[in-house]
Design an enzyme around this catalytic site. Structure first.
Site, mmCIF file in Angstrom:
data_model
loop_
_atom_site.group_PDB
_atom_site.id
_atom_site.type_symbol
_atom_site.label_atom_id
_atom_site.label_comp_id
_atom_site.label_asym_id
_atom_site.label_seq_id
_atom_site.Cartn_x
_atom_site.Cartn_y
_atom_site.Cartn_z
ATOM 1 N N ASP A 108 -12.987 -7.827 40.065
ATOM 2 C CA ASP A 108 -14.175 -7.176 39.519
ATOM 3 C C ASP A 108 -15.360 -7.366 40.467
ATOM 4 O O ASP A 108 -15.626 -8.486 40.911
ATOM 5 C CB ASP A 108 -14.488 -7.776 38.145
ATOM 6 C CG ASP A 108 -15.599 -7.050 37.418
ATOM 7 O OD1 ASP A 108 -15.730 -5.828 37.611
ATOM 8 O OD2 ASP A 108 -16.334 -7.704 36.656
ATOM 9 N N ASP A 139 -17.568 -2.658 44.995
ATOM 10 C CA ASP A 139 -18.880 -2.262 44.471
ATOM 11 C C ASP A 139 -19.882 -2.176 45.613
ATOM 12 O O ASP A 139 -20.443 -3.173 46.054
ATOM 13 C CB ASP A 139 -19.356 -3.264 43.428
ATOM 14 C CG ASP A 139 -20.689 -2.853 42.794
ATOM 15 O OD1 ASP A 139 -21.205 -1.774 43.153
ATOM 16 O OD2 ASP A 139 -21.197 -3.613 41.960
ATOM 17 N N GLU A 183 -17.984 2.222 42.077
ATOM 18 C CA GLU A 183 -19.125 2.405 41.176
ATOM 19 C C GLU A 183 -20.148 3.344 41.788
ATOM 20 O O GLU A 183 -20.437 3.283 42.980
ATOM 21 C CB GLU A 183 -19.774 1.056 40.858
ATOM 22 C CG GLU A 183 -20.928 1.147 39.852
ATOM 23 C CD GLU A 183 -21.390 -0.219 39.368
ATOM 24 O OE1 GLU A 183 -22.618 -0.397 39.226
ATOM 25 O OE2 GLU A 183 -20.539 -1.085 39.130
#
Length: 294
Positions: free
Chosen positions: A81, A103, A133
């Site tokens: 993540d 990200d 993202e």
């Protein structure tokens, strides 16, 4: 069983449900999530957030997540993540993760695209799924995992037309979109832009990921799922539930002899029940354990 994010989200698309992604920086949280999923026979995503390297390094927790996933009786994706670099992504893939998030949303648009393209090129040849993202995902400042302090508003939301171009150029497998949720504990009621979410989903034809997925109402979860959300990141409220259970246990025991291992048992059970509740909601079958805030 260990599966890719693509496999899990493809089934979610067919069944019009969302798969919960649970950051698990402790052994107790890993066990809680796996037990909850197996009791409900539901697919899940075990995630390690790069920011949690301060709690436990990826090199230590990663192999634990992979081993639990392989032994599970339900489909489990092991996911990085908010990975910040190709180097971190490579490290997770080498450990055995079946999914990674890169990200680069804080960078300018073209740099974001370039970095996602690099990760996709590296991951796809190894049969690893990629999440990226677009837009700004901020934090409430209470239990959040990011450094943004401002509450998000329309200027930060993902643009549906830009999202179409982004997905076409990067070939990302899933898109984390900003439409009104925040990381951490909500200090005001969220203002979710479901129309924007529907347009993002329709334009990209990709599973949409909801970050900051803790603390919404059952109705808000279901509306988001029906609008295209297939992965929901959930951490802060489960972690808070575990802490609250420990606090109540200490107060109840008063001056009795207290041992750390008892705290872990109490916390695990509380996290497990919290996770079971939201998994039931995410499955979009109208079957929940209790009323109220998730």
């Amino acid at each position: 069983m260990l599966v890719t994010l693509n496999e899990n989200l493809k089934n979610a698309e067919k069944g019009n449900y969302a798969v919960g992604a649970f950051n698990s920086p402790t052994l107790e949280s890993v066990r809680a999530v796996i037990e909850a999923a197996e009791e409900l026979q539901a697919p899940i995503i075990l995630a390690h957030a790069e920011v949690h390297n301060e709690i436990i390094p990826l090199e230590v927790m990663g192999p634990i997540l992979v081993e639990f996933a392989k032994r599970a009786t339900v489909p489990v994706t092991v996911h990085l993540d908010h990975g910040s670099s190709l180097e971190m992504v490579k490290k997770a893939i080498d450990i055995g993760f079946s999914s990674v998030m890169i990200d680069a949303s804080h960078m300018n648009y073209e740099d974001n695209i370039r970095i996602v393209q690099e990760v996709v090129a590296y991951a796809h040849v190894k049969n690893v799924s990629v999440e990226s993202e677009l837009g700004v995902m901020t934090s409430s400042g209470l239990g959040g995992e990011e450094m943004h302090s401002e509450l998000i508003h329309g200027d930060y939301y993902t643009d549906p037309l830009v999202a179409k171009d982004f997905v076409e150029r990067t070939q990302t497998d899933a898109l984390a979109a900003s439409f009104g949720t925040v990381h951490g504990i909500y200090i005001t009621k969220p203002n979710l832009d479901f129309k924007r979410l529907e347009e993002i989903y329709r334009n990209t034809k990709r599973p949409i990921v909801m970050h900051g997925g803790s603390g919404l109402s059952e109705e808000e979860y279901i509306k988001a799922i029906n609008a295209g959300v297939r992965k929901i990141n959930y951490y802060s409220y489960a972690a808070r539930a575990g802490a609250q259970a420990v606090k109540e246990y200490i107060e109840k025991e008063n001056n009795a002899n207290l041992f750390y291992h008892d705290f872990t048992v109490v916390a695990k059970e509380s996290i497990k029940q919290n996770v079971k509740r939201v998994i039931n909601i995410f499955l979009n079958k109208g079957e929940v354990l209790a009323n109220g805030e998730a």
